[in-house]
Design an enzyme around this catalytic site. Structure first.
Site, PDB file in Angstrom:
ATOM      1  N   HIS A  78      31.773  39.663  25.047  1.00  0.00           N
ATOM      2  CA  HIS A  78      32.481  40.884  25.455  1.00  0.00           C
ATOM      3  C   HIS A  78      33.996  40.767  25.370  1.00  0.00           C
ATOM      4  O   HIS A  78      34.690  41.772  25.314  1.00  0.00           O
ATOM      5  CB  HIS A  78      32.043  41.347  26.847  1.00  0.00           C
ATOM      6  CG  HIS A  78      32.705  40.633  27.983  1.00  0.00           C
ATOM      7  ND1 HIS A  78      32.175  39.521  28.569  1.00  0.00           N
ATOM      8  CD2 HIS A  78      33.852  40.885  28.651  1.00  0.00           C
ATOM      9  CE1 HIS A  78      32.965  39.111  29.540  1.00  0.00           C
ATOM     10  NE2 HIS A  78      33.998  39.920  29.614  1.00  0.00           N
ATOM     11  N   GLU A  82      38.831  41.458  21.926  1.00  0.00           N
ATOM     12  CA  GLU A  82      40.088  41.609  22.629  1.00  0.00           C
ATOM     13  C   GLU A  82      40.968  40.361  22.521  1.00  0.00           C
ATOM     14  O   GLU A  82      42.144  40.445  22.188  1.00  0.00           O
ATOM     15  CB  GLU A  82      39.768  41.875  24.108  1.00  0.00           C
ATOM     16  CG  GLU A  82      40.956  41.868  25.031  1.00  0.00           C
ATOM     17  CD  GLU A  82      41.582  43.235  25.118  1.00  0.00           C
ATOM     18  OE1 GLU A  82      40.833  44.156  25.427  1.00  0.00           O
ATOM     19  OE2 GLU A  82      42.789  43.359  24.871  1.00  0.00           O
ATOM     20  N   ASP A  83      40.372  39.212  22.799  1.00  0.00           N
ATOM     21  CA  ASP A  83      41.192  38.006  23.003  1.00  0.00           C
ATOM     22  C   ASP A  83      41.255  37.057  21.819  1.00  0.00           C
ATOM     23  O   ASP A  83      42.052  36.132  21.813  1.00  0.00           O
ATOM     24  CB  ASP A  83      40.665  37.218  24.219  1.00  0.00           C
ATOM     25  CG  ASP A  83      40.761  38.051  25.492  1.00  0.00           C
ATOM     26  OD1 ASP A  83      41.564  38.990  25.500  1.00  0.00           O
ATOM     27  OD2 ASP A  83      40.032  37.742  26.452  1.00  0.00           O
ATOM     28  N   ASP A 145      31.088  42.424  34.326  1.00  0.00           N
ATOM     29  CA  ASP A 145      32.399  41.842  34.010  1.00  0.00           C
ATOM     30  C   ASP A 145      33.342  42.076  35.200  1.00  0.00           C
ATOM     31  O   ASP A 145      34.016  41.165  35.678  1.00  0.00           O
ATOM     32  CB  ASP A 145      32.934  42.532  32.742  1.00  0.00           C
ATOM     33  CG  ASP A 145      34.298  42.022  32.331  1.00  0.00           C
ATOM     34  OD1 ASP A 145      34.549  40.812  32.482  1.00  0.00           O
ATOM     35  OD2 ASP A 145      35.112  42.835  31.845  1.00  0.00           O
ATOM     36  N   ASP A 265      25.554  48.474  67.172  1.00  0.00           N
ATOM     37  CA  ASP A 265      24.389  48.627  68.026  1.00  0.00           C
ATOM     38  C   ASP A 265      23.126  48.818  67.216  1.00  0.00           C
ATOM     39  O   ASP A 265      22.024  48.564  67.674  1.00  0.00           O
ATOM     40  CB  ASP A 265      24.572  49.830  68.966  1.00  0.00           C
ATOM     41  CG  ASP A 265      25.316  49.385  70.219  1.00  0.00           C
ATOM     42  OD1 ASP A 265      25.508  48.160  70.365  1.00  0.00           O
ATOM     43  OD2 ASP A 265      25.696  50.239  71.013  1.00  0.00           O
TER      44      ASP A 265
HETATM   45 MN    MN Z   1      35.735  39.814  30.840  1.00  0.00          MN
END
Ligand code: MN
Length: 732
Positions: A78, A82-83, A145, A265
């Protein structure tokens, strides 16, 4: 779900193998892990851990939810788009389009920037919803995630912690709740609560801890009693006490203004058994032994909640203590914890994503609405977010149609809200309603369990504007507003047509070519000079007489229109005219303000009754009457006077000049002359000319008619003559 941290891939595969055994499926996951660990090599999280730990953990939670191999693969992958700067081609070649789309959608959601400004925020939340509604697996991956990110949020800056926590509380926890994944929802809420309101969090945690021993002993006593009771009756069961999560205690304290003691209670017990009927049997034994508190019994087995939750709830008293008891089967319990994920547990060897998505939409009626609503166009992202939070996330009143359709509505919703949720037309045509068979007023607040029947009629006048003040759902409010906007629009477009007609008439009357001046662009620029924002606004203003057509014509043609005001005209008249008092108006024309004046009809345009006319004040010759579109007076600035025909003009003769265009043929003139005499018009003059093309003929005639109706009959009969193409009055 066990909050266990796994250290390596073997632990993940071990969990996966509890429900996925086929090698081809396991290989999808192995392949994804290998790729992810290569790509994320040398990457570390803020915590200092290798990045792959986060990836493994996400996949592990997905495996605990028993999602399919592709979903787990997408979980492992995932963050690679992006990375790790992975290209689409490379990704698709290795894992296929389906996994790519999953990862891409998750990535897109992650890229939506969280902003403090409310409108902008709403806008982003909406995008998150839209991206997720397309495929429920995307929601699951994103939730998981987010869950792991919340578990490890302590490594972020305080500012980031607050932002992520409030987004979690506003967007992700409600989605988890609506999907019935209460274990994820509860955990998300408690993490977010901690970062957003640390003081309150610690206070409640301290109070819970303090009371724990006392509460535990009370609960244990009760567990023992109930166990004995059920064992004596030979019922299969397991029983345990349960604790409320901290954020739900906090919410109850703030929303319902209760003290901590009042909430705590309530001691909570859950009994799990094997069949539906065993649930009711257990309930029977418990109600026989303990005093149930009236109004607190709820049968969510017969009528499940919209997030598919099923269970029996009752509240009982025993030696001064109050216990909340939940009774359900193992299956119901899994659904209660895992919600949609439970219904969607991966079964090896069957199912496709389309079938799954459809199944889920069928089971979760609200999800269909959710998908539909994200598809609808909303002008305003804030409106949209209100609709999502108010109508869907906070809905907790469950009512039914007579056919058994369950609709979830927010507190205070009335039959109108219900009607619009059934169908827009049901809302628009609603004339009344019954609740549980009794006629009620349409603003009665609905209660859970009500059976609501909407009465409609095709003769209804449509929604009333008062309804906007009564309804509480954004959905109904939007539909009612849209209805009135449509009505408004229709009324306006009629006015626009009317405005256009008036303007065209005015142009003609003033002798201007409509085709030259009636042009949207020109009209719009004139409109803005006159303070109208658009073409439509301008026409609307003309139709409603807030602007005169004359003023628009003047701007449009950049010419002053040639009619002077009546009082000015009279002054001019007195100055110029020496024919005053000679002959009474003899042709049936009113000259406002003047009784006796010589009036002659001009010979250039030969006006007849019902033509639009103006008077030209001639020196010593009285008034010459022209048609208002006569080009001969078009440039006259100062000597025109408004004129009107008398209401009845009889026994006057008028000369008109006509031009007939036709193709040449034998006996054409005979036919024209015969037609004129058949219509009892007197012919004064006729000339005919073959055109240079040798085909067309123009015939000019002057005739005397006794008024407009005789003329129009004549014109239409002339047009019927064979080979005649056009008959016009002419102006010379
Ligand atoms: Mn992630």
């Amino acid at each position: 779900m066990v909050n266990k941290t796994i250290q390596n891939f073997d632990e993940l595969i071990e969990e996966v193998k509890t429900y996925i055994v086929k090698e081809e499926n396991l290989n999808i996951i192995r392949n994804a892990y290998q790729y992810a660990s290569e790509k994320h090599a040398n990457q570390f999280r803020k915590s200092g851990e290798p990045y792959i730990v986060h990836i493994l953990q996400v996949a592990y939670i997905l495996a605990q939810l028993k999602t399919g191999p592709k979903t787990i693969a997408a979980g492992l992958l995932h963050d690679v788009i992006e990375d790790c700067a992975v290209t689409k081609e490379e990704f698709v070649e290795r894992f296929g389009e389906e996994v790519y789309t999953l990862v891409e959608s998750v990535t897109k959601i992650g890229n939506l920037k969280f902003n403090d400004e409310k409108e902008y925020q709403a806008h982003n939340h909406r995008k998150i919803m839209i991206a997720m509604a397309k495929d429920i697996r995307v929601i699951l991956i994103k939730l998981v995630d987010r869950l792991h990110n919340m578990r490890t949020l302590q490594f972020m800056s305080e500012e980031k912690q607050k932002k992520i926590a409030s987004e979690t509380l506003e967007v992700y926890a409600p989605i988890a709740h609506r999907l019935g994944i209460s274990e994820i929802k509860n955990e998300l809420e408690d993490h977010a609560f901690y970062y957003l309101k640390k003081e309150n969090y610690y206070e409640i945690a301290r109070l819970v801890e303090m009371k724990k021993t006392e509460r535990d002993s009370q609960v244990n006593l009760m567990l023992k009693e109930i166990s004995d009771l059920l064992t004596a009756n030979n019922i299969k069961f397991r029983i345990f006490g349960r604790s409320k999560h901290l954020y739900s205690i906090y919410k109850k304290m703030t929303k319902k203004q209760k003290r901590f003691e009042e909430i705590l209670d309530l001691l909570a017990i859950r009994i799990i058994t094997d069949t539906d009927s065993a649930c009711y049997e257990i309930l029977g034994h418990i109600h026989a032994k303990y005093v149930p508190i009236p109004g607190r019994f709820k049968d969510y087995i017969a009528v499940p909640k919209v997030n598919l939750y099923r269970s029996l709830h009752t509240t009982i008293m025993s030696v001064g203590n109050i216990f909340e008891v939940q009774i359900r089967t193992e299956d119901m319990d899994i659904v209660a914890e895992k919600g949609i994920a439970a219904h969607w547990r991966y079964k090896e060897g069957n199912g496709s994503k389309e079938v799954d998505q459809k199944q889920i939409e069928d089971q979760l009626a609200w999800f269909k609405e959710f998908s539909n609503m994200v598809g609808e166009v909303h002008d305003n992202a804030l409106d949209y977010m209100n609709l999502m939070t108010n109508d869907i996330f906070e809905a907790n009143v469950y009512v039914m149609s007579p056919k058994g359709k369950i609709v979830a509505l927010p507190n205070g919703a009335c039959p109108i809200d219900f009607a619009y949720r059934i169908h827009t037309e049901v809302g628009h045509k609603m004339v009344g309603a019954t609740i549980n068979g009794a006629i009620c007023s349409i603003n009665t607040p609905l209660k859970t369990g009500d059976v609501v029947d909407i009465k409609t009629s095709n003769n209804s006048n449509g929604p009333s504007e008062d309804w906007l003040k009564i309804v509480v759902t954004s959905h109904a409010r939007n539909k009612i507003r849209a209805y009135f906007q449509k009505i408004d629009f229709e009324r306006k477009s009629q006015d626009v047509k009317k405005g256009e007609e008036i303007l065209k008439e005015e142009l003609i009357k003033r002798g201007f070519e409509v085709s030259t001046y009636f042009e949207t662009k020109k009209i719009e620029s004139v409109g803005s000079a006159l303070g109208c924002n658009s073409y439509v606004d301008l026409m609307y203003a003309i139709a409603n007489k807030s602007l005169t057509a004359v003023s628009v014509v003047e701007k449009l043609t950049k010419q002053k229109v040639n009619i002077v005001r009546q009082e000015d005209a009279l002054k001019i008249f007195n100055r110029l005219d020496r024919a005053k008092g000679r002959k009474k108006n003899a042709v049936g024309i009113k000259v406002p303000g003047i009784d006796t004046v010589k009036i002659t009809l001009s010979s250039c345009c030969t006006p007849i009754p019902s033509d639009e006319i103006v008077g030209y004040i001639s020196k010593g010759m009285g008034i010459k009457v022209h048609r208002s579109d006569c080009p001969n007076i078009k440039n006259e600035k100062t000597r025109l006077i408004p004129l009107e025909w008398e209401e009845e003009v009889i026994d006057h003769e008028f000369e008109v000049k006509l031009k007939i265009l036709s193709t040449d043929r034998n006996h054409l003139l005979t036919d024209i002359v015969n037609t004129i005499s058949q219509n009892k018009a007197t012919m004064l003059y006729i000339e005919t000319k073959v055109q240079t093309d040798k085909i067309n003929v123009i015939t000019k005639i002057n005739v005397i008619v006794r008024g407009n109706s005789q003329l129009s009959t004549l014109l239409s009969n002339l047009r019927k003559i064979s080979s005649v193409k056009e008959v016009q009055r002419i102006v010379q």
